[in-house]
Design a protein around this motif. Structure first.
Motif, PDB file in Angstrom:
ATOM      1  N   MET A   1       0.746  -1.115  -0.051  1.00  0.00           N
ATOM      2  CA  MET A   1       0.131   0.086  -0.121  1.00  0.00           C
ATOM      3  C   MET A   1       0.929   1.471   0.186  1.00  0.00           C
TER       4      MET A   1
ATOM      5  N   GLN B   1      -3.228  -1.963   8.483  1.00  0.00           N
ATOM      6  CA  GLN B   1      -3.224  -0.616   7.983  1.00  0.00           C
ATOM      7  C   GLN B   1      -4.571   0.243   7.274  1.00  0.00           C
TER       8      GLN B   1
ATOM      9  N   TYR C   1      -6.187   3.930   5.858  1.00  0.00           N
ATOM     10  CA  TYR C   1      -5.895   5.435   5.329  1.00  0.00           C
ATOM     11  C   TYR C   1      -7.011   6.275   6.210  1.00  0.00           C
TER      12      TYR C   1
ATOM     13  N   LEU D   1      -1.604   6.663   4.868  1.00  0.00           N
ATOM     14  CA  LEU D   1      -1.650   5.227   5.234  1.00  0.00           C
ATOM     15  C   LEU D   1      -1.198   5.209   6.736  1.00  0.00           C
TER      16      LEU D   1
ATOM     17  N   GLU E   1      -3.028   1.770  -7.355  1.00  0.00           N
ATOM     18  CA  GLU E   1      -1.796   2.322  -6.604  1.00  0.00           C
ATOM     19  C   GLU E   1      -0.882   3.056  -7.447  1.00  0.00           C
TER      20      GLU E   1
END
Length: 210
Positions: free
Chosen positions: A1, A203, A205, A134, A61
């Motif tokens: 990520m 993780q 955002y 992140l 991404e």
């Protein structure tokens, strides 16, 4: 990520008028191509009687998925300018539709490019561009005797916090920026003199500055 990326906060739309033609820019944050296609189809159904519903989206991404459609406008005068706006603003996971109702005055290729560019920019303004950063869940379990000191340090460092649970011990959910998570865990270990149990979670955002 990836560590961070720009996208839009929410769906939005804005209308502009250029030489009597109405251009309505729509934007939507999307997570995959299916969502982008559905969004475009929904706008087309809503504006079934429009002259054109031109669109573009960019997803992934590394911007792996990039699509555009002129929807009957001269090649390169609508979909490409919309996609270029997405690229120039550094946005990811975004779909845009610019709907046109023809007003009777021809704009020419240059005029169309400017109009669809302006329509896409207007849509992004309505959806509000944001930066997502992140973070990493870090769970810190400790005795109540450490709580005041730890909370004070976390406030001073402006660490983003999640849920806190109270049982026989306190379990804090800390949300440091992902790239700083390892150093944060070392800091918490030192702060509590090794008397806390620290584990990593997922993780996530979060919007920068909020």
């Amino acid at each position: 990520m990836i560590e961070q990326y720009r996208t839009v906060r929410a769906a939005g739309n804005k209308e502009i008028v250029i030489k009597k033609s109405r251009f309505i820019g729509y934007v939507m944050p999307v997570q995959n191509e299916e969502e982008a296609i559905q969004f475009i189809e929904d706008i087309k159904k809503k504006h079934w009687n429009a002259t054109h519903n031109c669109s573009a989206y960019m997803i992934g991404e590394r911007d792996e998925i990039q699509k555009q459609s002129d929807d009957g406008e001269p090649s390169g005068t609508a979909g490409k300018p919309i996609l270029e706006v997405i690229k120039n603003q550094g946005l990811k996971n975004v779909a845009i539709v610019v709907t046109r109702y023809f007003g009777g005055i021809m704009l020419g290729a240059g005029g169309l490019i400017r109009a669809y560019t302006d329509g896409a920019v207007a849509a992004i303004e309505a959806g509000e561009a944001i930066t997502k950063v992140l973070h990493r869940e870090v769970f810190v379990e400790l005795d109540y005797t450490w709580l005041g000191k730890v909370e004070n340090e976390l406030r001073n460092r402006q660490v983003r916090m999640g849920e806190t649970t109270f049982t026989d011990k306190v379990k804090l959910t800390c949300l440091p920026v992902d790239r700083e998570a390892e150093r944060f865990m070392e800091f918490m270990t030192d702060l509590t003199q090794g008397q806390s149990v620290i584990t990593e979670g997922q993780q996530l955002y979060f919007i920068e500055g909020e």
